[in-house]
Motif scaffolding. Structure first.
Motif, mmCIF file in Angstrom:
data_model
loop_
_atom_site.group_PDB
_atom_site.id
_atom_site.type_symbol
_atom_site.label_atom_id
_atom_site.label_comp_id
_atom_site.label_asym_id
_atom_site.label_seq_id
_atom_site.Cartn_x
_atom_site.Cartn_y
_atom_site.Cartn_z
ATOM 1 N N MET A 10 0.845 -1.213 0.000
ATOM 2 C CA MET A 10 0.000 0.000 0.000
ATOM 3 C C MET A 10 0.871 1.251 0.000
ATOM 4 S SD MET A 10 -3.119 -0.767 2.560
ATOM 5 C CE MET A 10 -3.620 -2.429 2.924
ATOM 6 N N ALA A 11 1.947 1.200 0.803
ATOM 7 C CA ALA A 11 2.857 2.352 0.871
ATOM 8 C C ALA A 11 3.501 2.598 -0.495
ATOM 9 C CB ALA A 11 3.924 2.103 1.937
ATOM 10 N N ASP A 12 3.828 1.506 -1.194
ATOM 11 C CA ASP A 12 4.432 1.629 -2.537
ATOM 12 C C ASP A 12 3.467 2.264 -3.525
ATOM 13 O OD1 ASP A 12 6.857 0.652 -1.886
ATOM 14 O OD2 ASP A 12 6.519 -1.375 -2.666
ATOM 15 N N VAL A 13 2.215 1.874 -3.444
ATOM 16 C CA VAL A 13 1.221 2.414 -4.381
ATOM 17 C C VAL A 13 0.981 3.894 -4.105
ATOM 18 C CG1 VAL A 13 -1.203 2.315 -5.085
ATOM 19 C CG2 VAL A 13 0.077 0.198 -4.782
ATOM 20 N N LEU A 14 0.873 4.234 -2.822
ATOM 21 C CA LEU A 14 0.533 5.620 -2.479
ATOM 22 C C LEU A 14 1.737 6.552 -2.414
ATOM 23 C CD1 LEU A 14 -2.165 5.102 0.304
ATOM 24 C CD2 LEU A 14 -2.525 5.604 -2.087
ATOM 25 N N GLY A 15 2.922 5.986 -2.126
ATOM 26 C CA GLY A 15 4.112 6.825 -1.982
ATOM 27 C C GLY A 15 4.200 7.464 -0.612
ATOM 28 N N ILE A 16 3.657 6.778 0.412
ATOM 29 C CA ILE A 16 3.754 7.278 1.788
ATOM 30 C C ILE A 16 4.374 6.188 2.667
ATOM 31 C CG2 ILE A 16 1.821 8.897 1.586
ATOM 32 C CD1 ILE A 16 0.013 6.867 2.886
ATOM 33 N N SER A 17 4.662 6.536 3.941
ATOM 34 C CA SER A 17 5.330 5.555 4.804
ATOM 35 C C SER A 17 4.344 4.481 5.282
ATOM 36 C CB SER A 17 5.947 6.268 6.006
ATOM 37 O OG SER A 17 4.909 6.688 6.871
ATOM 38 N N GLU A 18 4.898 3.335 5.670
ATOM 39 C CA GLU A 18 4.046 2.246 6.158
ATOM 40 C C GLU A 18 3.322 2.661 7.432
ATOM 41 O OE1 GLU A 18 5.766 -1.804 6.112
ATOM 42 O OE2 GLU A 18 7.371 -0.898 4.938
ATOM 43 N N ASN A 19 4.010 3.420 8.291
ATOM 44 C CA ASN A 19 3.366 3.875 9.539
ATOM 45 C C ASN A 19 2.132 4.710 9.230
ATOM 46 O OD1 ASN A 19 5.201 2.669 11.147
ATOM 47 N ND2 ASN A 19 6.468 4.504 11.471
ATOM 48 N N TYR A 20 2.279 5.580 8.254
ATOM 49 C CA TYR A 20 1.151 6.455 7.916
ATOM 50 C C TYR A 20 0.014 5.659 7.283
ATOM 51 C CZ TYR A 20 -1.304 10.698 6.743
ATOM 52 O OH TYR A 20 -2.257 11.671 6.668
ATOM 53 N N VAL A 21 0.387 4.611 6.553
ATOM 54 C CA VAL A 21 -0.648 3.723 5.995
ATOM 55 C C VAL A 21 -1.477 3.152 7.151
ATOM 56 C CG1 VAL A 21 -1.033 1.474 4.874
ATOM 57 C CG2 VAL A 21 0.550 3.109 3.864
#
Lengths: 169, 199
Positions: free
Chosen positions: A136-147
């Motif tokens: 999900m982080a890869d798709v959105l371009g955000i950190s895993e924590n924020y996911v």
């Protein structure tokens, strides 16, 4: 990449990931005509993206990115004039195999997802498809924590929407 | 129902049973769409830069043939506008968002693009309207002011042309500002909201 290879890969993606594409389309557009239009737009962008695919990312991650980016952009220009195209989607009249309770639930879920802000809708789809935080982080371009933070909110929003439709999460 | 059960039902849905994609037809449509897109881009570029190029040739020819230096001012103004558009288009093409990029990067690139469009339209007076209007009107006024024995003779033609140019430019300016207000600003706001959701 040769034109033949591009076509081959594109056809395989369509065959292997039709379910993914259809879920994205249904989550972002409610009407059948809009769904067909959005699917055409996503397919076009997918076709354009094939030469850039080097296999570094998973195919599903790549397709999610293209589909979400297109769906988000498509909604912004939903009302633009569109040229007529031939129907490449075939809707079958045969009843769905899943029990009617389940199809009601799925329909309610799609309606709840369409009510969410676009980015949350993207997250909800990936959450329901059980993608990892990393993906999900890869798709959105955000950190895993924020996911993780965002998913808690999305889960709660979905639960609230579905409560009214007699389901409890 | 637990969330896991919901996920199970979700993943068990079988869209292929309700819908099928004719890959051959889709591929045909994709190719047709792509060719239409290329044609649209070509004619847009042709309209914007091609018209400036045609005007340059016409005024250059007229200026050389009639030894009228005022035509070269219009040539210079058209060259400026055409070059500005061309360079801007090339610079922006490099910044076009790619759909296979992560959502955040794609939204950021779209935001930058929309912001640039807003900047262009807000400043349309300075880079488009003023140079061409000045190139047309300045020689007219210069000639009119030096025509009469007192140097203050203004022909009705010059006044009429000036009035027409002011009205035309005001209309074009308002159209552009309207496009910013109704189309681009809401889009930028939408992108900002999405970006805020990813910060």
């Amino acid at each position: 990449m040769t034109a033949d290879h591009q076509e081959q890969l594109f056809r395989r993606w369509l065959a292997d990931h039709a379910g993914l594409l259809w879920k994205v389309v249904r989550a972002f557009a409610a009407l059948a005509t809009d769904q067909e239009d959005l699917l055409q737009e996503i397919s076009l962008q997918l076709w354009n993206s094939v030469p850039a695919f080097r296999g570094d990312a998973r195919e599903s991650t790549w397709i999610y990115r293209v589909a979400f980016n297109t769906a988000i952009g498509w909604q912004r220009s939903e009302k633009r004039r569109r040229l007529k195209h031939e129907a490449f989607l075939k809707f079958h009249d045969e009843p769905a195999h899943e029990p009617s309770g389940d199809s009601d639930l799925i329909a309610a879920l799609y309606a709840a997802i369409r009510e969410l802000p676009k980015l949350d809708a993207s997250l909800a789809l990936m959450l329901l498809d059980d993608l990892s935080y990393r993906e999900m982080a890869d798709v959105l371009g955000i950190s895993e924590n924020y996911v993780g933070v965002k998913l808690n909110r999305v889960r709660k929003q979905l639960a609230d929407s579905l409560k009214g439709a007699h389901h409890e999460l | 129902m637990s969330f896991e059960e919901l996920q199970k039902s979700w993943q068990a849905q079988a869209p292929a049973r309700k819908i099928s994609i004719d890959a051959d037809l889709l591929l045909k449509e994709v190719r047709r769409n792509q060719s239409q897109f290329r044609t649209t881009i070509f004619w847009r570029d042709f309209r914007e830069v091609g018209v400036a190029a045609c005007m340059i040739i016409c005024f250059l020819y007229h200026g050389v043939r009639h030894h009228d230096w005022s035509n070269f001012l219009v040539v210079a103004a058209c060259a400026w506008v055409g070059a500005f558009m061309l360079i801007d288009r090339l610079a922006q093409r490099k910044k076009t968002p790619l759909n296979q990029d992560p959502l955040k990067a794609c939204i950021e690139a779209s935001h930058a693009q929309v912001s640039h469009q807003i900047w262009l339209l807000r400043n349309v007076f300075w880079w488009y309207l003023l140079p061409i209007a000045a190139a047309i009107l300045l020689p007219m006024w210069w000639t009119a002011l030096h025509k009469g024995p007192t140097g203050t003779h203004l022909s009705a033609f010059v006044l009429r042309t000036t009035f027409f140019m002011v009205c035309l430019n005001w209309g074009i300016y308002r159209l552009n500002q309207n496009a910013v207000k109704k189309g681009l600003e809401p889009r930028r706001k939408e992108l900002e909201t999405m970006l805020a959701g990813l910060q």
